[in-house]
Design a protein around this motif. Structure first.
Motif, PDB file in Angstrom:
ATOM      1  N   MET A 264      -7.708   8.546  20.591  1.00  0.00           N
ATOM      2  CA  MET A 264      -7.721   9.381  19.383  1.00  0.00           C
ATOM      3  C   MET A 264      -8.488   8.691  18.259  1.00  0.00           C
ATOM      4  SD  MET A 264      -4.516  10.737  17.113  1.00  0.00           S
ATOM      5  CE  MET A 264      -3.705  11.410  18.559  1.00  0.00           C
ATOM      6  N   ARG A 265      -9.453   9.414  17.665  1.00  0.00           N
ATOM      7  CA  ARG A 265     -10.182   8.886  16.519  1.00  0.00           C
ATOM      8  C   ARG A 265      -9.519   9.354  15.230  1.00  0.00           C
ATOM      9  NH1 ARG A 265     -16.719   9.106  17.361  1.00  0.00           N
ATOM     10  NH2 ARG A 265     -16.844   8.063  19.374  1.00  0.00           N
ATOM     11  N   VAL A 266      -9.312   8.426  14.313  1.00  0.00           N
ATOM     12  CA  VAL A 266      -8.757   8.795  13.010  1.00  0.00           C
ATOM     13  C   VAL A 266      -9.628   8.177  11.925  1.00  0.00           C
ATOM     14  CG1 VAL A 266      -6.389   9.027  13.841  1.00  0.00           C
ATOM     15  CG2 VAL A 266      -7.177   6.820  12.991  1.00  0.00           C
ATOM     16  N   GLU A 267      -9.845   8.936  10.864  1.00  0.00           N
ATOM     17  CA  GLU A 267     -10.633   8.442   9.732  1.00  0.00           C
ATOM     18  C   GLU A 267      -9.690   7.850   8.690  1.00  0.00           C
ATOM     19  OE1 GLU A 267     -12.718  10.737   6.231  1.00  0.00           O
ATOM     20  OE2 GLU A 267     -13.956  10.904   8.034  1.00  0.00           O
ATOM     21  N   VAL A 268     -10.073   6.705   8.127  1.00  0.00           N
ATOM     22  CA  VAL A 268      -9.242   6.046   7.113  1.00  0.00           C
ATOM     23  C   VAL A 268     -10.096   5.756   5.879  1.00  0.00           C
ATOM     24  CG1 VAL A 268      -7.721   4.107   6.579  1.00  0.00           C
ATOM     25  CG2 VAL A 268      -7.868   4.959   8.942  1.00  0.00           C
ATOM     26  N   GLN A 269      -9.555   6.144   4.716  1.00  0.00           N
ATOM     27  CA  GLN A 269     -10.193   5.831   3.431  1.00  0.00           C
ATOM     28  C   GLN A 269      -9.296   4.847   2.688  1.00  0.00           C
ATOM     29  OE1 GLN A 269     -10.509   9.628   1.516  1.00  0.00           O
ATOM     30  NE2 GLN A 269     -12.043  10.411   2.947  1.00  0.00           N
TER      31      GLN A 269
ATOM     32  N   PHE B 249      -6.598   9.636   7.019  1.00  0.00           N
ATOM     33  CA  PHE B 249      -5.537   8.909   6.320  1.00  0.00           C
ATOM     34  C   PHE B 249      -6.114   8.210   5.100  1.00  0.00           C
ATOM     35  CE2 PHE B 249      -4.213   9.521  10.622  1.00  0.00           C
ATOM     36  CZ  PHE B 249      -2.867   9.823  10.520  1.00  0.00           C
ATOM     37  N   ARG B 250      -5.282   8.115   4.062  1.00  0.00           N
ATOM     38  CA  ARG B 250      -5.712   7.475   2.828  1.00  0.00           C
ATOM     39  C   ARG B 250      -4.775   6.318   2.522  1.00  0.00           C
ATOM     40  NH1 ARG B 250      -6.168  11.840  -0.763  1.00  0.00           N
ATOM     41  NH2 ARG B 250      -8.276  12.060   0.030  1.00  0.00           N
ATOM     42  N   VAL B 251      -5.364   5.160   2.276  1.00  0.00           N
ATOM     43  CA  VAL B 251      -4.607   3.950   1.958  1.00  0.00           C
ATOM     44  C   VAL B 251      -4.909   3.578   0.507  1.00  0.00           C
ATOM     45  CG1 VAL B 251      -4.288   1.509   2.494  1.00  0.00           C
ATOM     46  CG2 VAL B 251      -4.691   3.141   4.350  1.00  0.00           C
ATOM     47  N   LEU B 252      -3.870   3.525  -0.332  1.00  0.00           N
ATOM     48  CA  LEU B 252      -4.030   3.179  -1.742  1.00  0.00           C
ATOM     49  C   LEU B 252      -3.462   1.789  -2.003  1.00  0.00           C
ATOM     50  CD1 LEU B 252      -3.062   6.542  -3.524  1.00  0.00           C
ATOM     51  CD2 LEU B 252      -5.304   5.767  -2.730  1.00  0.00           C
ATOM     52  N   THR B 253      -4.265   0.939  -2.647  1.00  0.00           N
ATOM     53  CA  THR B 253      -3.869  -0.439  -2.920  1.00  0.00           C
ATOM     54  C   THR B 253      -3.854  -0.687  -4.430  1.00  0.00           C
ATOM     55  OG1 THR B 253      -6.091  -1.377  -2.962  1.00  0.00           O
ATOM     56  CG2 THR B 253      -5.087  -1.080  -0.797  1.00  0.00           C
ATOM     57  N   ASP B 254      -3.513  -1.936  -4.799  1.00  0.00           N
ATOM     58  CA  ASP B 254      -3.472  -2.296  -6.222  1.00  0.00           C
ATOM     59  C   ASP B 254      -4.817  -2.789  -6.731  1.00  0.00           C
ATOM     60  OD1 ASP B 254      -0.739  -1.679  -6.526  1.00  0.00           O
ATOM     61  OD2 ASP B 254      -0.178  -3.621  -5.665  1.00  0.00           O
ATOM     62  N   THR B 255      -5.572  -3.521  -5.894  1.00  0.00           N
ATOM     63  CA  THR B 255      -6.814  -4.147  -6.354  1.00  0.00           C
ATOM     64  C   THR B 255      -7.934  -3.954  -5.334  1.00  0.00           C
ATOM     65  OG1 THR B 255      -6.362  -6.275  -5.283  1.00  0.00           O
ATOM     66  CG2 THR B 255      -5.466  -5.949  -7.510  1.00  0.00           C
TER      67      THR B 255
ATOM     68  N   ARG C  29     -15.877   5.713  -5.393  1.00  0.00           N
ATOM     69  CA  ARG C  29     -15.720   4.370  -4.825  1.00  0.00           C
ATOM     70  C   ARG C  29     -14.593   4.392  -3.801  1.00  0.00           C
ATOM     71  NH1 ARG C  29     -14.574   0.106  -9.032  1.00  0.00           N
ATOM     72  NH2 ARG C  29     -15.559  -1.337  -7.560  1.00  0.00           N
ATOM     73  N   SER C  30     -14.866   3.861  -2.611  1.00  0.00           N
ATOM     74  CA  SER C  30     -13.864   3.818  -1.549  1.00  0.00           C
ATOM     75  C   SER C  30     -14.468   3.110  -0.341  1.00  0.00           C
ATOM     76  CB  SER C  30     -13.444   5.248  -1.155  1.00  0.00           C
ATOM     77  OG  SER C  30     -12.421   5.225  -0.187  1.00  0.00           O
ATOM     78  N   LEU C  31     -13.611   2.616   0.538  1.00  0.00           N
ATOM     79  CA  LEU C  31     -14.058   2.136   1.853  1.00  0.00           C
ATOM     80  C   LEU C  31     -13.736   3.220   2.873  1.00  0.00           C
ATOM     81  CD1 LEU C  31     -12.659  -1.534   1.834  1.00  0.00           C
ATOM     82  CD2 LEU C  31     -14.981  -0.792   1.275  1.00  0.00           C
ATOM     83  N   HIS C  32     -14.677   3.524   3.769  1.00  0.00           N
ATOM     84  CA  HIS C  32     -14.461   4.510   4.826  1.00  0.00           C
ATOM     85  C   HIS C  32     -14.624   3.828   6.180  1.00  0.00           C
ATOM     86  CE1 HIS C  32     -15.545   8.373   2.336  1.00  0.00           C
ATOM     87  NE2 HIS C  32     -14.714   7.568   1.699  1.00  0.00           N
ATOM     88  N   THR C  33     -13.720   4.099   7.083  1.00  0.00           N
ATOM     89  CA  THR C  33     -13.867   3.596   8.441  1.00  0.00           C
ATOM     90  C   THR C  33     -13.201   4.582   9.395  1.00  0.00           C
ATOM     91  OG1 THR C  33     -13.594   1.656   9.874  1.00  0.00           O
ATOM     92  CG2 THR C  33     -11.729   2.221   8.458  1.00  0.00           C
TER      93      THR C  33
ATOM     94  N   VAL D 264       0.832  -1.214   0.000  1.00  0.00           N
ATOM     95  CA  VAL D 264       0.000   0.000   0.000  1.00  0.00           C
ATOM     96  C   VAL D 264       0.863   1.260   0.000  1.00  0.00           C
ATOM     97  CG1 VAL D 264      -1.904  -1.098   1.259  1.00  0.00           C
ATOM     98  CG2 VAL D 264      -0.112   0.096   2.529  1.00  0.00           C
ATOM     99  N   GLU D 265       0.204   2.389  -0.338  1.00  0.00           N
ATOM    100  CA  GLU D 265       0.736   3.728  -0.076  1.00  0.00           C
ATOM    101  C   GLU D 265      -0.168   4.354   0.979  1.00  0.00           C
ATOM    102  OE1 GLU D 265       1.071   6.233  -3.510  1.00  0.00           O
ATOM    103  OE2 GLU D 265       1.624   4.530  -4.787  1.00  0.00           O
ATOM    104  N   VAL D 266       0.419   5.010   1.979  1.00  0.00           N
ATOM    105  CA  VAL D 266      -0.377   5.630   3.041  1.00  0.00           C
ATOM    106  C   VAL D 266       0.007   7.098   3.161  1.00  0.00           C
ATOM    107  CG1 VAL D 266      -1.030   5.572   5.476  1.00  0.00           C
ATOM    108  CG2 VAL D 266      -0.469   3.432   4.297  1.00  0.00           C
ATOM    109  N   SER D 267      -0.980   7.967   3.200  1.00  0.00           N
ATOM    110  CA  SER D 267      -0.738   9.398   3.416  1.00  0.00           C
ATOM    111  C   SER D 267      -1.726   9.908   4.453  1.00  0.00           C
ATOM    112  CB  SER D 267      -0.888  10.183   2.110  1.00  0.00           C
ATOM    113  OG  SER D 267      -2.194  10.021   1.584  1.00  0.00           O
ATOM    114  N   GLY D 268      -1.314  10.942   5.203  1.00  0.00           N
ATOM    115  CA  GLY D 268      -2.173  11.499   6.245  1.00  0.00           C
ATOM    116  C   GLY D 268      -2.238  13.008   6.167  1.00  0.00           C
ATOM    117  N   ARG D 269      -3.306  13.579   6.701  1.00  0.00           N
ATOM    118  CA  ARG D 269      -3.488  15.033   6.684  1.00  0.00           C
ATOM    119  C   ARG D 269      -4.530  15.411   7.729  1.00  0.00           C
ATOM    120  NH1 ARG D 269      -8.428  15.544   4.623  1.00  0.00           N
ATOM    121  NH2 ARG D 269      -9.192  13.921   3.204  1.00  0.00           N
TER     122      ARG D 269
END
Length: 694
Positions: free
Chosen positions: A317-322, A264-270, A305-309, A232-237
């Motif tokens: 601490m609460r963090v949002e991840v896509q 945070f955003r997680v980018l995958t291949d599939t 299209r994305s998964l959100h959690t 994966v690639e992970v980025s945060g803001r």
């Protein structure tokens, strides 16, 4: 500002077959036409269309779109004409430029009417070619980037409000989230300068104090996924400032009470890796219940299209991840524009913009500027839920939508024929709010039609526009029928035989359109009997006495003796209600209850402080009763009225929602206490599901 060769090189990078000479000619044309014109910033005016064209090259759009961006202001702001554009650049570019061209300001028209007419024409052009919308959004984005150069604060706020209300939601609806976020941020800075300054300041402080916490969390997420063999690639803001402001306003909380500032955003291949990554994250950190959304299996209507959690990190601490694939991310950020890059063969990405067809129905159905703006805003920016037909077809609706909204979303004809609904297999009232995942079955009636009362609970612009249009047509037909009957009575009082010629002349004298318009005017009391008689046979009313006024059995304190008044039909005041009078030129005083919603819509009227006189009684109150659909319930309701000595003035079958029947009843009552006793008796009856005053 992009130089001529730089712009051409950008286009040739992704479209090697582009017509270089035509692009050069368009660049030179806009520079020559705008000449010495300046923007508020002091820059040459042609820098604006060049920058808009540059934004279009970022999206890798076709050469017609790039040329349109270069020329989009020439027709409004220079001596160029659409004919000139067509002669130099072809009919397709001319059509696109015509669609994007800003409409001339009509100073005499009220601002909302001007905005509505601009929006109407823009939507029509957009529906013919979606590239009109892409250029218009880029045009607005660049104007927002230079908005701070405009000196007048009220003008900056007006443009910012229009951007927030119309253009940012349109960008969201076609999936152009990068444009949407930047527009919202720039508009937010102008509309709420203190809020903008506070939130951006707090975010800057958090950034300086966190000591690399965002990078630390991103690294932890990446390590957990690497251990599970998910690449994966992970980025945060920090979250978007306007998003934080909106959440603070909706939840009525302070900045310190917003717990999920980091995203945070997680980018995958599939797609499969997306779900694997989700499982790993939920195994390593506790998820926040109710915050998981799967937009991969059920994409948003704009194609997103994305998964959100949301996860709980380090105990509190609460963090949002896509989580999404790299391809999903590219399409998500630029939506329709990204799709268009693959649609060069003339195909339109219709699957992503089905809502445009709804907007066009709204344009056709709206009666005036106010309705068009209201319905369009409803259609383009509301949070969405998902609901299914019994056969599994998926439809997206705004939060709070009802079965009636669902029916109109499926098809306008289905909405018009709705008489009842089943939600998850159970009969439910049509005003029931739908929840995510509900299965909705619409029950049709062959002779059914939209009910005016539906406007009290529908939330979609399409449903409201269709209902209002149908009700207007129905009311007009009823008024024409009534007017025909009244006209025949009026004609009998005229000392001459009335034929088609006399009617045609009467229409002309009354400055109406046709005979039907005359009957409507008679039925709706827009013309008096005397006016109609005089129009039919001039001079026929010379010896007639003035029409007497109706006598009243109700006395009201606060009005000059002999002053005529009418009890308002919108709220049906009865003795005991707190009341107020509205006095307008050449009209009787209208008596309303103090909390009548119609009071907010009254302009140009004087308010008169009123109270009921000592001899008041015999007023008409209106109530609505929902009865169970079984033998004897109507008789039981009538019995309650008789036991409470209430005279039924009017009984109207209101609507059928199996297994219920609803009626509107006008009752002659002594006062508010009398009406309240009747309502209490109705609510206590087994025959009555619901009873309320209206």
């Amino acid at each position: 500002m992009l130089r001529q060769y730089e712009l051409v090189e950008r286009v040739k990078e992704y479209a090697p077959d582009a017509d270089e000479a035509l692009l050069n000619r368009a660049y030179v044309y806009t520079v020559q036409k705008h000449g010495t014109q300046k923007r508020a910033s002091g820059d040459p005016y042609f820098s604006h269309p060049v920058e808009v064209a540059g934004l279009m090259t970022d999206l890798k759009l076709d050469q017609e779109t790039i040329i349109t961006a270069l020329l989009h202001d020439t027709v409004e702001d220079t001596l160029a004409t659409i004919e000139d554009i067509e002669a130099n650049f072809g009919p397709q570019v001319a059509r696109l430029v015509d669609g994007v061209t800003k409409l001339s300001k009509i100073e005499q028209m009220p601002e909302n009417e001007r905005a509505a007419e601009n929006l109407r024409k823009f939507l029509l052009a957009m529906s013919e070619d979606l590239r009109v919308l892409l250029v218009k959004l880029a045009d607005r984005l660049h104007n927002m980037r230079t908005l701070h150069f405009i000196k007048k604060p009220e003008k900056r706020r007006r443009i910012a409000r229009e951007t927030m209300d119309i253009y940012a939601p349109l960008a969201e609806r076609v999936g152009m989230y990068e444009y949407m976020r930047e527009m919202q941020l720039l508009a937010f800075e102008q509309l709420e300068p203190e809020g903008y300054s506070t939130i951006t300041g707090r975010l800057e402080y958090i950034r300086s104090q966190e000591g690399g916490q965002v990078d630390e969390i991103a690294l932890k997420i990446k390590q957990a996924l690497a251990e599970a063999d998910v690449s994966v690639e992970v980025s945060g803001r920090e979250k978007h400032p306007y998003s934080i402001w909106k959440k603070m306003a909706e939840r009525h909380v302070s900045f310190d009470q917003i717990t999920d500032i980091m995203a945070f955003r997680v980018l995958t291949d599939t797609s499969e890796d997306c779900y694997r990554a989700l499982g790993v994250l939920h195994s390593n950190w506790q998820m926040v219940p109710g915050r998981f959304k799967d937009y991969i299996s059920t994409p948003k209507s704009n194609g997103y299209r994305s998964l959100h959690t949301s996860l709980i990190y380090a105990g509190s601490m609460r963090v949002e991840v896509q989580i999404r694939t790299r391809e999903m991310h590219r399409l998500n950020e630029f939506g329709l524009a990204a799709h268009w890059a693959y649609k060069q063969g003339g195909d339109r990405p219709d699957g992503q913009v089905g809502w445009l067809r709804d907007l066009m129905e709204i344009v056709d159905s709206s009666q005036d500027a106010e309705e068009l703006l209201e319905h369009t805003k409803l259609a383009i920016y509301q949070d969405r839920i998902f609901a299914f037909t019994p056969k599994g077809a998926l439809f997206q609706l705004p939060k709070g939508a009802t079965p009636v909204d669902f029916a109109f979303t499926v098809h306008t004809d289905l909405g018009a024929q709705t008489v009842g609904a089943k939600i998850n297999g159970r009969h439910m009232p049509l005003r029931t709010s739908l929840q995510n995942g509900d299965v909705v079955e619409i029950i049709k009636g062959a002779n059914a039609g939209p009910e005016l009362s539906w406007l009290g609970f529908v939330v979609t612009g399409k449903a409201r526009a269709a209902i209002r249009r149908s009700v207007r047509m129905k009311e007009r037909a009823e008024m024409i029928d009534l007017g025909q009957q009244l006209f025949e009575e009026i004609a009998d009082r005229v000392p001459a035989k009335i034929g088609k010629k006399a009617i045609r002349l009467a229409v002309e004298r009354l400055e109406l359109e046709d005979e039907q318009d005359l009957m409507y005017a008679v039925g709706s009391a827009k013309v008096t009997d005397r006016q109609v008689m005089e129009a039919l046979v001039p001079g026929s009313t010379a010896d007639l006495p003035e029409e007497p006024r109706r006598e009243r059995s109700i006395s009201i304190k606060g009005m000059t003796p002999g002053m005529a008044f009418d009890l308002a039909d919108c709220c049906h005041p009865v003795p005991g209600d707190r009341i107020v009078g509205l006095r307008k030129p050449d009209c009787n005083v209208e008596v309303h209850t103090i909390n009548c919603l119609a009071l907010a819509e009254q302009e140009g009227a004087d308010w008169v402080d009123l109270s009921w006189g000592e001899r008041s009684g015999g007023a008409v109150g209106r109530l609505r009763a929902m009865l169970y659909d079984r033998p004897g319930t109507l008789a039981e309701m009538a019995g309650i009225f008789a036991q409470n000595h209430a005279n039924v003035i009017n009984l109207l079958f209101f609507q059928r929602e199996s297994p219920f029947h609803s009626y509107d009843v006008d009752l002659e009552v002594q006062d508010l206490a009398h009406l309240t006793r009747i309502l209490s008796a109705l609510r206590a009856s087994d025959a009555v599901a619901q009873a309320e005053r209206i």
